[in-house]
Design a protein around this motif. Structure first.
Motif, PDB file in Angstrom:
ATOM      1  N   PRO A   7       4.663   5.103   3.664  1.00  0.00           N
ATOM      2  CA  PRO A   7       4.212   6.091   2.685  1.00  0.00           C
ATOM      3  C   PRO A   7       3.345   7.151   3.360  1.00  0.00           C
ATOM      4  O   PRO A   7       2.632   6.855   4.318  1.00  0.00           O
ATOM      5  N   ARG A   9       1.204   8.865   1.429  1.00  0.00           N
ATOM      6  CA  ARG A   9      -0.009   8.856   0.629  1.00  0.00           C
ATOM      7  C   ARG A   9       0.070   7.703  -0.358  1.00  0.00           C
ATOM      8  O   ARG A   9       1.150   7.318  -0.788  1.00  0.00           O
ATOM      9  N   SER A  10      -1.090   7.158  -0.700  1.00  0.00           N
ATOM     10  CA  SER A  10      -1.173   6.104  -1.711  1.00  0.00           C
ATOM     11  C   SER A  10      -2.326   6.425  -2.657  1.00  0.00           C
ATOM     12  O   SER A  10      -3.329   7.010  -2.237  1.00  0.00           O
ATOM     13  N   THR A  11      -2.154   6.037  -3.913  1.00  0.00           N
ATOM     14  CA  THR A  11      -3.236   6.220  -4.872  1.00  0.00           C
ATOM     15  C   THR A  11      -4.306   5.161  -4.629  1.00  0.00           C
ATOM     16  O   THR A  11      -4.064   4.169  -3.941  1.00  0.00           O
ATOM     17  N   GLN A  83      -0.988   0.074  -7.648  1.00  0.00           N
ATOM     18  CA  GLN A  83      -1.134   1.202  -6.732  1.00  0.00           C
ATOM     19  C   GLN A  83       0.233   1.861  -6.601  1.00  0.00           C
ATOM     20  O   GLN A  83       1.262   1.199  -6.728  1.00  0.00           O
ATOM     21  N   ASP A  85       2.604   4.142  -4.008  1.00  0.00           N
ATOM     22  CA  ASP A  85       2.843   4.690  -2.671  1.00  0.00           C
ATOM     23  C   ASP A  85       3.847   5.828  -2.804  1.00  0.00           C
ATOM     24  O   ASP A  85       4.828   5.708  -3.541  1.00  0.00           O
TER      25      ASP A  85
END
Length: 93
Positions: A7, A9-11, A83, A85
């Motif tokens: 990924p 970005r991930s939250t 979460q 991704d």
């Protein structure tokens, strides 16, 4: 052998109280962006609004794939942690 897609970005990790309202209402990813919703604890219902409309139960062993620009929303089913991704190419789920 190709490396797994990572990924970009991930939250943060959200629970049933901190899950943003924006994720509980219809929304979609941008063009060229895939999302994978990963439930870390509990259960979450993923509702696809199109292509075709459907619902999927997400659990720690069952992540949810979001295709680029696919309208969807999530609903916590009791206590949970999750979460998202984000990928710039199709991920392996």
């Amino acid at each position: 052998m190709a490396l797994p897609v990572q990924p970009y970005r991930s939250t943060p990790i959200f629970d049933e109280d901190t899950l943003p309202q924006a994720l509980r209402a219809g929304h979609n990813t941008k063009a060229g962006v895939w999302g994978v919703i990963r439930v870390l604890e509990g259960e979450l219902r993923l509702t696809y609004l199109e292509d075709p409309p459907s619902e999927v139960l997400l659990t720690p062993g069952q992540p949810g794939l979001i295709r680029p620009q696919q309208p969807h929303f999530v609903t916590p089913l009791g206590p949970m942690k999750m979460q998202v991704d984000f990928y710039d190419q199709p991920p392996t789920v």
